[in-house]
Design a protein around this motif. Structure first.
Motif, short mmCIF file in Angstrom:
data_model
loop_
_atom_site.label_atom_id
_atom_site.label_comp_id
_atom_site.label_asym_id
_atom_site.label_seq_id
_atom_site.Cartn_x
_atom_site.Cartn_y
_atom_site.Cartn_z
N MET A 1 0.84 -1.20 0.00
CA MET A 1 0.00 0.00 0.00
C MET A 1 0.88 1.25 0.00
SD MET A 1 -2.77 1.23 2.87
CE MET A 1 -3.50 2.86 2.77
N ASN A 2 0.48 2.27 -0.79
CA ASN A 2 1.19 3.55 -0.80
C ASN A 2 0.79 4.35 0.43
OD1 ASN A 2 0.32 3.23 -4.11
ND2 ASN A 2 2.47 3.23 -3.52
N LYS A 3 1.74 4.58 1.33
CA LYS A 3 1.41 5.18 2.62
C LYS A 3 1.84 6.63 2.76
CE LYS A 3 1.74 0.76 5.08
NZ LYS A 3 2.40 0.03 6.19
N TYR A 4 2.55 7.15 1.78
CA TYR A 4 3.16 8.47 1.96
C TYR A 4 3.02 9.32 0.69
CZ TYR A 4 5.32 5.82 5.74
OH TYR A 4 5.52 5.01 6.82
N ILE A 5 3.17 10.65 0.89
CA ILE A 5 3.19 11.61 -0.20
C ILE A 5 4.47 12.43 -0.09
CG2 ILE A 5 2.14 13.71 -1.13
CD1 ILE A 5 0.39 11.48 -1.82
N ALA A 6 5.15 12.65 -1.20
CA ALA A 6 6.34 13.51 -1.22
C ALA A 6 5.98 14.86 -1.82
CB ALA A 6 7.45 12.86 -2.02
N ALA A 7 6.67 15.89 -1.37
CA ALA A 7 6.50 17.22 -1.94
C ALA A 7 7.88 17.83 -2.16
CB ALA A 7 5.68 18.11 -1.02
N ILE A 8 8.08 18.40 -3.35
CA ILE A 8 9.30 19.14 -3.66
C ILE A 8 8.96 20.61 -3.61
CG2 ILE A 8 11.02 19.67 -5.43
CD1 ILE A 8 10.60 16.76 -6.45
N ASP A 9 9.63 21.34 -2.72
CA ASP A 9 9.41 22.77 -2.53
C ASP A 9 10.64 23.50 -3.02
OD1 ASP A 9 8.98 25.33 -1.64
OD2 ASP A 9 8.74 24.82 0.47
N GLN A 10 10.54 24.05 -4.23
CA GLN A 10 11.67 24.73 -4.85
C GLN A 10 11.53 26.23 -4.59
OE1 GLN A 10 12.98 26.98 -7.48
NE2 GLN A 10 14.60 26.32 -6.08
#
Length: 498
Positions: A1-10
């Motif tokens: 199961m996909n449990k996480y979300i990533a975010a790139i803050d440039q």
């Protein structure tokens, strides 16, 4: 199961990658700075290849710190410094010039020439923006006019334009090997080229500025799957794109008309959700797209943009050497009980909202032999609070909404002295959320909604909590006297350059 979300803050000074769990809590983060390039007075540039390298490093760093496999990521979202302008070759992936940063003022002459017909608000009815060096359109024109051979290559379709969101998404999804060339409505609404009614590039404005449509990215919503990542995020959907201030509004869950947030970073940016209506400002604010979720109707906002806030603390550190670290400014400011009559107007790149005066420059007013470095440090902090008061006054006149509280985020919200003075100057409480870096959180939320990781705005609201609140304590008479002196100091910065 996909449990996480990533975010790139440039961002303007650094790039970070943050990983969030289903409760909206930070699991891991990695951050790296990039160089600020000042080739001439008024010019501010970034090396886009360095930014892409930093992006890859922080993605790898965040994954390593978290111990999470990329297969556990449901999606990655993008948020970015807005208006910073880049042209690159679609075949080689090489920029034709350094990225021109949003603070850069080299396009002042272009804006002045355009304003000779129709004035500074020539394009405001369509775009919600005044003619100003801040926005991407004049920067594109400068690059086409000044980099040899680029205009012809752009007309033939060999050159691509993007703000940092488009650059990162293109590289993340394959670059020269099939990279997706897109932007979202929030970033597009900061170019001076987007028609707010159609949410598409305006043909008449493109013709006036001499910008070929072939180099522009396709305009998408802020929350949808644009493509699949390659490299360190191989197989992960790239599923959100929001300009940094709109991402912070989304991360603060300001989903209802009348809700507002202020972000204290390099600059300072207050946004007020105006719902489905694009409110045209009569008081020097910007009308912008707040976000658009998939096929839903767009949500609009009024924005007050302040060019210099945290950057003024950096200036005190790097240019004058009065402090060794940015965090030391509070202790220095607290060596004195007040500003000693000293006011600092940081119009280093002109004045943004509500004045929009490119010809303004920074001034320190009220100096006497009594003033010392503590008074200067306090004036540096107070400048952010005074500028924010000016924006809030304009926002309340435009919207006829009187805020009961202001949600705040960004690096400077941990400065207790500034936050208390800000509450005093506004006369309303300030609320800092448990996750102060709401820019990355907003990108994560939008990406999660796109892939079904979260189901609704109500679910996101359930994650929100206030970690700290500041109540106004200053007497009204004192507030009025300090603000009147600030307004007087601002006028001293006007018309400094010809």
């Amino acid at each position: 199961m996909n449990k996480y979300i990533a975010a790139i803050d440039q961002g303007t000074t650094s790039t970070r990658c943050m990983i969030f769990d289903h409760g909206g809590q930070v699991v891991a983060a990695d951050q790296r700075e990039h160089a600020q390039l000042f080739a001439q007075p008024g010019w501010v540039e970034h090396d886009a290849l360095e930014i892409w390298e930093r992006t890859q490093q922080v993605v790898a760093g965040a994954l390593a710190k978290s111990g999470i496999a990329r297969a556990q990521l449901a999606a990655v979202g993008i948020t970015n410094q807005r208006e910073t302008t880049l042209l690159w070759d679609r075949h080689t992936g090489q920029p034709v010039h350094h990225a021109i940063v949003w603070q850069d003022t080299r396009t002042a002459a272009i804006c002045a020439r355009l304003a000779r017909t129709g004035g500074q608000n020539r394009f405001r009815r369509k775009t919600g923006l005044p003619l100003a060096t801040y926005f991407s359109g004049p920067k594109i024109k400068w690059l086409l006019d000044n980099v040899p051979g680029v205009r012809a290559r752009a007309q033939s379709g060999d050159i691509l334009f993007g703000n940092m969101d488009s650059w990162l998404i293109w590289n993340l999804t394959g670059g020269t090997s099939g990279g997706v060339h897109i932007t979202d409505v929030t970033n597009a609404s900061r170019t001076l080229l987007l028609n707010l009614a159609t949410l598409d590039w305006d043909a008449a404005i493109l013709k006036t500025l001499g910008i070929p449509r072939a180099l522009l990215p396709a305009v998408h919503s802020s929350s949808e799957v644009y493509g699949i990542a390659t490299g360190a995020l191989q197989g992960v959907p790239v599923a959100s794109d929001l300009g940094d201030q709109q991402a912070a509004l989304f991360g603060q869950t300001c989903f209802r008309p009348g809700e507002a947030k202020n972000t204290y970073g390099t600059g300072c940016f207050m946004l007020l959700n105006t719902g489905a209506r694009a409110v045209q400002s009569r008081n020097g604010l910007l009308t912008t797209v707040a976000y658009k979720l998939g096929s839903a109707r767009p949500v609009y906002a009024l924005e007050g943009s302040i060019a210099i806030s945290g950057a003024l603390v950096q200036w005190l550190r790097d240019n004058l050497g009065l402090i060794e670290t940015s965090g030391a400014v509070e202790a220095l400011a607290n060596t004195v009980p007040d500003n000693g009559g000293v006011y600092f107007v940081p119009a280093f790149s002109g004045l943004y909202a509500p004045y929009w005066k490119d010809s303004a420059r920074g001034v320190i007013a009220g100096l006497t032999r009594f003033a010392n470095k503590g008074h200067l440090a306090r004036a540096v902090l107070e400048a952010t609070a005074f500028q924010t008061r000016e924006v809030l006054d304009a926002m309340q006149r435009d919207s006829r909404v009187h805020l009961k509280a202001l949600k705040v985020d960004g690096g400077m919200v941990f400065n207790e002295t500034l936050m208390q003075f800000q509450a005093d100057m506004l006369g309303v409480p300030l609320q800092r959320p448990a996750v102060a870096e709401t820019t990355a959180l907003g990108a994560a939320y939008a990406a999660g909604l796109a892939v079904g990781f979260w189901q609704s705005a109500d679910e996101l609201r359930a994650h929100a909590s206030v970690a700290r609140q500041w109540q106004p304590q200053m007497a009204g008479r004192t507030r009025a006297a300090l603000y009147a002196k600030w307004k007087k100091a601002v006028t001293r910065s006007f018309n400094w350059t010809d």
